[in-house]
Every structure is written in structure tokens, then in C-alpha cells.
Design a protein around this motif. Structure first.
Motif, PDB file in Angstrom:
ATOM      1  N   VAL A  90       0.820  -1.209   0.000  1.00 56.80           N
ATOM      2  CA  VAL A  90       0.000   0.000   0.000  1.00 56.80           C
ATOM      3  C   VAL A  90       0.863   1.272   0.000  1.00 56.80           C
ATOM      4  CG1 VAL A  90      -1.741   1.339   1.251  1.00 56.80           C
ATOM      5  CG2 VAL A  90      -1.925  -1.161   1.124  1.00 56.80           C
ATOM      6  N   GLN A  91       1.782   1.349   0.945  1.00 58.89           N
ATOM      7  CA  GLN A  91       2.598   2.565   1.076  1.00 58.89           C
ATOM      8  C   GLN A  91       3.396   2.934  -0.177  1.00 58.89           C
ATOM      9  OE1 GLN A  91       4.468   3.402   5.089  1.00 58.89           O
ATOM     10  NE2 GLN A  91       4.088   1.213   5.305  1.00 58.89           N
ATOM     11  N   PRO A  92       3.967   1.973  -0.909  1.00 61.81           N
ATOM     12  CA  PRO A  92       4.744   2.362  -2.092  1.00 61.81           C
ATOM     13  C   PRO A  92       3.953   3.182  -3.109  1.00 61.81           C
ATOM     14  CG  PRO A  92       5.237   0.107  -1.504  1.00 61.81           C
ATOM     15  CD  PRO A  92       4.068   0.524  -0.647  1.00 61.81           C
ATOM     16  N   ASN A  93       2.665   2.900  -3.248  1.00 58.97           N
ATOM     17  CA  ASN A  93       1.833   3.703  -4.154  1.00 58.97           C
ATOM     18  C   ASN A  93       1.458   5.037  -3.521  1.00 58.97           C
ATOM     19  OD1 ASN A  93       1.692   2.231  -6.544  1.00 58.97           O
ATOM     20  ND2 ASN A  93       0.008   0.951  -5.817  1.00 58.97           N
ATOM     21  N   GLU A  94       1.221   5.022  -2.229  1.00 61.03           N
ATOM     22  CA  GLU A  94       0.822   6.260  -1.550  1.00 61.03           C
ATOM     23  C   GLU A  94       1.940   7.305  -1.588  1.00 61.03           C
ATOM     24  OE1 GLU A  94      -2.431   4.592   1.714  1.00 61.03           O
ATOM     25  OE2 GLU A  94      -0.363   4.928   2.344  1.00 61.03           O
ATOM     26  N   VAL A  95       3.200   6.874  -1.406  1.00 64.85           N
ATOM     27  CA  VAL A  95       4.301   7.844  -1.386  1.00 64.85           C
ATOM     28  C   VAL A  95       4.627   8.371  -2.777  1.00 64.85           C
ATOM     29  CG1 VAL A  95       5.301   6.963   0.754  1.00 64.85           C
ATOM     30  CG2 VAL A  95       6.064   6.008  -1.442  1.00 64.85           C
ATOM     31  N   VAL A  96       4.285   7.614  -3.813  1.00 67.73           N
ATOM     32  CA  VAL A  96       4.454   8.110  -5.185  1.00 67.73           C
ATOM     33  C   VAL A  96       3.324   9.076  -5.520  1.00 67.73           C
ATOM     34  CG1 VAL A  96       4.421   7.478  -7.631  1.00 67.73           C
ATOM     35  CG2 VAL A  96       5.796   6.152  -6.025  1.00 67.73           C
ATOM     36  N   GLU A  97       2.127   8.739  -5.119  1.00 68.13           N
ATOM     37  CA  GLU A  97       0.977   9.617  -5.351  1.00 68.13           C
ATOM     38  C   GLU A  97       1.184  10.969  -4.675  1.00 68.13           C
ATOM     39  OE1 GLU A  97      -2.949  10.794  -6.584  1.00 68.13           O
ATOM     40  OE2 GLU A  97      -1.621   9.161  -7.230  1.00 68.13           O
ATOM     41  N   SER A  98       1.761  10.970  -3.478  1.00 68.45           N
ATOM     42  CA  SER A  98       1.967  12.211  -2.732  1.00 68.45           C
ATOM     43  C   SER A  98       3.131  13.045  -3.267  1.00 68.45           C
ATOM     44  CB  SER A  98       2.234  11.895  -1.250  1.00 68.45           C
ATOM     45  OG  SER A  98       3.499  11.252  -1.093  1.00 68.45           O
ATOM     46  N   GLY A  99       3.992  12.411  -4.074  1.00 67.69           N
ATOM     47  CA  GLY A  99       5.150  13.113  -4.606  1.00 67.69           C
ATOM     48  C   GLY A  99       6.386  12.974  -3.748  1.00 67.69           C
ATOM     49  N   GLU A 100       6.262  12.243  -2.649  1.00 70.20           N
ATOM     50  CA  GLU A 100       7.413  12.040  -1.762  1.00 70.20           C
ATOM     51  C   GLU A 100       8.492  11.199  -2.450  1.00 70.20           C
ATOM     52  OE1 GLU A 100       8.372  10.104   2.651  1.00 70.20           O
ATOM     53  OE2 GLU A 100       6.302  10.318   1.957  1.00 70.20           O
ATOM     54  N   PHE A 101       8.050  10.268  -3.314  1.00 73.18           N
ATOM     55  CA  PHE A 101       8.965   9.430  -4.088  1.00 73.18           C
ATOM     56  C   PHE A 101       8.695   9.627  -5.573  1.00 73.18           C
ATOM     57  CE2 PHE A 101       9.539   7.658  -0.015  1.00 73.18           C
ATOM     58  CZ  PHE A 101      10.654   6.835  -0.019  1.00 73.18           C
ATOM     59  N   ASP A 102       9.728   9.400  -6.382  1.00 73.76           N
ATOM     60  CA  ASP A 102       9.601   9.572  -7.822  1.00 73.76           C
ATOM     61  C   ASP A 102       8.961   8.366  -8.498  1.00 73.76           C
ATOM     62  OD1 ASP A 102      11.092  12.106  -7.960  1.00 73.76           O
ATOM     63  OD2 ASP A 102      12.779  10.863  -7.317  1.00 73.76           O
ATOM     64  N   ALA A 103       9.190   7.183  -7.937  1.00 74.57           N
ATOM     65  CA  ALA A 103       8.715   5.955  -8.583  1.00 74.57           C
ATOM     66  C   ALA A 103       8.648   4.827  -7.562  1.00 74.57           C
ATOM     67  CB  ALA A 103       9.658   5.566  -9.725  1.00 74.57           C
ATOM     68  N   ASN A 104       7.980   3.745  -7.950  1.00 76.37           N
ATOM     69  CA  ASN A 104       8.045   2.536  -7.137  1.00 76.37           C
ATOM     70  C   ASN A 104       8.275   1.330  -8.039  1.00 76.37           C
ATOM     71  OD1 ASN A 104       5.409   1.586  -8.055  1.00 76.37           O
ATOM     72  ND2 ASN A 104       4.470   2.970  -6.575  1.00 76.37           N
ATOM     73  N   TYR A 105       8.713   0.253  -7.421  1.00 73.75           N
ATOM     74  CA  TYR A 105       9.008  -0.974  -8.149  1.00 73.75           C
ATOM     75  C   TYR A 105       8.647  -2.140  -7.243  1.00 73.75           C
ATOM     76  CZ  TYR A 105      12.002  -4.332 -10.762  1.00 73.75           C
ATOM     77  OH  TYR A 105      12.490  -5.397 -11.479  1.00 73.75           O
ATOM     78  N   PHE A 106       7.424  -2.670  -7.421  1.00 75.10           N
ATOM     79  CA  PHE A 106       6.974  -3.757  -6.553  1.00 75.10           C
ATOM     80  C   PHE A 106       5.734  -4.472  -7.084  1.00 75.10           C
ATOM     81  CE2 PHE A 106       3.923  -0.576  -5.471  1.00 75.10           C
ATOM     82  CZ  PHE A 106       2.831  -1.226  -4.924  1.00 75.10           C
ATOM     83  N   GLN A 107       5.057  -3.912  -8.076  1.00 78.14           N
ATOM     84  CA  GLN A 107       3.718  -4.382  -8.420  1.00 78.14           C
ATOM     85  C   GLN A 107       3.563  -4.705  -9.899  1.00 78.14           C
ATOM     86  OE1 GLN A 107       0.903  -1.061  -7.862  1.00 78.14           O
ATOM     87  NE2 GLN A 107       2.530   0.340  -8.488  1.00 78.14           N
ATOM     88  N   HIS A 108       2.494  -5.480 -10.188  1.00 80.25           N
ATOM     89  CA  HIS A 108       2.146  -5.747 -11.582  1.00 80.25           C
ATOM     90  C   HIS A 108       0.929  -4.902 -11.962  1.00 80.25           C
ATOM     91  CE1 HIS A 108      -0.943  -8.230  -9.765  1.00 80.25           C
ATOM     92  NE2 HIS A 108      -0.071  -9.140  -9.349  1.00 80.25           N
ATOM     93  N   ILE A 109       0.594  -4.914 -13.237  1.00 81.77           N
ATOM     94  CA  ILE A 109      -0.437  -4.014 -13.763  1.00 81.77           C
ATOM     95  C   ILE A 109      -1.835  -4.293 -13.199  1.00 81.77           C
ATOM     96  CG2 ILE A 109      -1.596  -3.229 -15.876  1.00 81.77           C
ATOM     97  CD1 ILE A 109       1.096  -3.619 -17.320  1.00 81.77           C
ATOM     98  N   PRO A 110      -2.290  -5.547 -13.101  1.00 79.52           N
ATOM     99  CA  PRO A 110      -3.617  -5.762 -12.518  1.00 79.52           C
ATOM    100  C   PRO A 110      -3.745  -5.200 -11.102  1.00 79.52           C
ATOM    101  CG  PRO A 110      -2.923  -7.718 -13.690  1.00 79.52           C
ATOM    102  CD  PRO A 110      -1.736  -6.815 -13.641  1.00 79.52           C
TER     103      PRO A 110
END
Length: 294
Positions: A90-110
């Protein structure tokens, strides 16, 4: 005669003075140019030492490990890759959405699509990097032939990964899902369960921790690695690398919408799809992680 000689001497002095003056002016300009050039070199050197930072949120295995391999390559291109590991989905997407991080690498498209829909986020795919075969691994039972009435099988409980686990169980004759259940299947979509198998739904990171409590566990590739499992040696069944699942469940670099063409993000994706990283993946993960070629 004396007047003529005096005139020539005076003229000679004037000419010499004029030439000396030109020489002095040229020397001063050269010094100024040298100083300017020196300043430009120093400015360029300073710029080269100030690498652009790329902040990436990642799962520990294999994502953070692959990024660690990419760090030195990116440094040569002027980028400082900073990786922070997260244990949840959950957090990896939240921190990218907020702009705190530039990208994440952990998930697949579905999973990404499902997360955006449920959370109202705006994460997009900047590039597919690798595929992790989903597998059924031994728990208290060592063979699928040993499956008995009432046995338990642990699976991830998030929408897309649970469906993926149930589809794999169906492919191996353990259950049958309702027609059309597909990538949104849940335990409520089990149409046939001849051995009354109990499906234990757990957060993905927890599934590997209950190996000793269930007949079998169905694991994501990264959590199988963390648990010490080898796909080729330990999985009782797994998704094949040439299957449609490879395209469907490719692990991606996720970024906030609008940043997918950012120069730094493109550099990150290019490095992760390079031959050097592909070779590292193939040599390191024993089939549990497979480079994705579009």
C-alpha cells in the motif's frame, strides 16, 4: 642629417611603443579568457558531482536487489538512485501519489489498476521490467497428490493476487471457479471444491510465514525468494514463463501520471531493461524472476 636621424629614431620609438601596446592588450585578453575557461570547467565539474536524485520505493526481494545493481550504472549517467524498502503493498503507491517518491518498483499491472480504482490514485506504468511466476509451495504436505479432505491452503488476500492464486489452484485440478471469474476471482467464486479445501486468506507478506500451518501455500515470486524457496526446485506447480500470465503480471516501474516521460524515469527504465540487468536477474534468481521483453 641630424634632424633626419632624430626623426627616424622618434618614429622607431613610436612604432615599438604601438606594437608593445598591442602585445599587452592581447596578453590581457588571453589571461581573461583563461580565467573564464577555468571558471567554466569548475562549474562543469561541480555540476557533474551533483547527480540528480531518483527516489524509488520498492519491495526488498527482488526489486530492491535489482535496483542496487542498477545504482552504479545510473551513477555513471549522472543519477543518484535512492531506494527505500517497504514490506507492504500500500505505502509504495501512496508515497508516489503524494510526490514524496519519484517511482516505485513492486507491483504488476492488474494490482496497479485495482489500487487506482479503489484508492483514487493516479499511478501509471512507466515500463515493464520482470515477471515472477506464481507458485504452489509445500507446507505440511510435500506433494499435491497428498492433498486430503479438509486440508488448508494459504493464499494472498489482495484482489488480483488472490485471483491469480485461485486460478493456479484451478489449473492444477484442486478447485473449479465460476465461469468468467477471471482476474477478479475470490473464494466466493469457487464453484467446485471436491476435497473441501479451506482457503486461508492472508496479507501477501504473511503467507510464507504460515508454511508450517497449512498443507500448501501459494506465493508471489518475491515472497517465495524471501522464504528461501526456489521456483525450479521447490515449487510443486507454477505459472510458465511463456504463458499469458507473463504479460499480464509483469512487474513495472510505477510513477504518478504525467511523470512517465521524465528524463530521469526513462533513464531508470532503460537501465533496468539493459542486458547487464537482464543477465544479473537470470544468474541470480534461478527462474523465480524472469526479465520481461515487450
Amino acid at each position: 642629417m641630424k634632424k633626419k636621424l632624430l626623426s627616424l629614431l622618434v618614429a622607431g620609438i613610436l612604432v615599438t611603443g604601438t606594437l608593445s601596446g598591442c602585445g599587452a592588450a592581447k596578453e590581457d585578453t588571453t589571461d581573461a579568457n583563461s580565467a573564464a575557461t577555468s571558471e567554466n570547467v569548475e562549474a562543469t565539474d561541480a555540476k557533474n558531482t551533483e547527480n540528480k536524485v531518483i527516489k524509488v520505493a520498492a519491495s526488498s526481494t527482488p526489486h530492491a536487489e535489482i535496483l542496487a545493481k542498477a545504482k552504479d550504472i545510473l551513477a555513471k549517467q549522472g543519477y543518484d538512485l535512492e531506494v527505500t524498502e517497504f514490506e507492504d503493498y500500500v505505502q509504495p503507491n501512496e508515497v508516489v501519489e503524494s510526490g514524496e517518491f519519484d517511482a516505485n518498483y513492486f507491483q504488476h499491472i492488474p494490482y496497479l489498476d485495482s489500487f487506482n480504482k479503489e484508492k483514487g490514485t493516479h499511478i501509471v506504468n512507466a515500463g515493464g521490467i520482470h515477471y515472477e511466476p506464481f507458485g504452489i509451495y509445500p507446507g505440511t504436505k510435500k506433494s499435491l497428490d497428498d492433498l486430503a479432505d479438509g486440508d488448508t491452503i494459504a493464499v494472498p488476500n489482495d484482489t488480483t493476487n488472490e485471483a491469480r492464486a485461485l486460478l493456479l489452484l484451478q489449473d492444477n485440478g484442486i478447485i473449479t471457479l465460476k465461469e468468467g471469474a477471471g482476474l477478479e476471482a475470490t473464494v466466493n467464486d469457487i464453484a467446485k471444491n471436491p476435497k473441501n479445501i479451506k482457503i486461508v486468506e492472508l496479507e501477501a507478506a504473511q503467507v510464507a510465514r504460515v508454511v508450517g500451518e497449512n498443507a500448501f501455500v501459494v506465493l508471489n515470486g518475491n515472497y517465495a525468494l524471501e522464504a528461501g524457496f526456489s521456483v525450479s526446485k521447490d515449487a510443486l506447480a507454477y505459472e510458465k514463463s511463456d504463458s499469458e500470465a507473463a504479460k499480464t503480471y509483469v512487474n513495472i516501474i510505477g510513477v504518478k501520471e504525467g511523470n512517465e516521460n521524465n528524463e530521469a524515469i526513462k533513464a531508470l527504465v532503460d537501465v533496468l531493461k539493459s542486458d547487464e540487468i537482464k543477465n544479473y536477474i537470470n544468474e541470480t534468481y534461478d527462474g523465480a524472476v524472469v526479465p520481461f521483453d515487450e
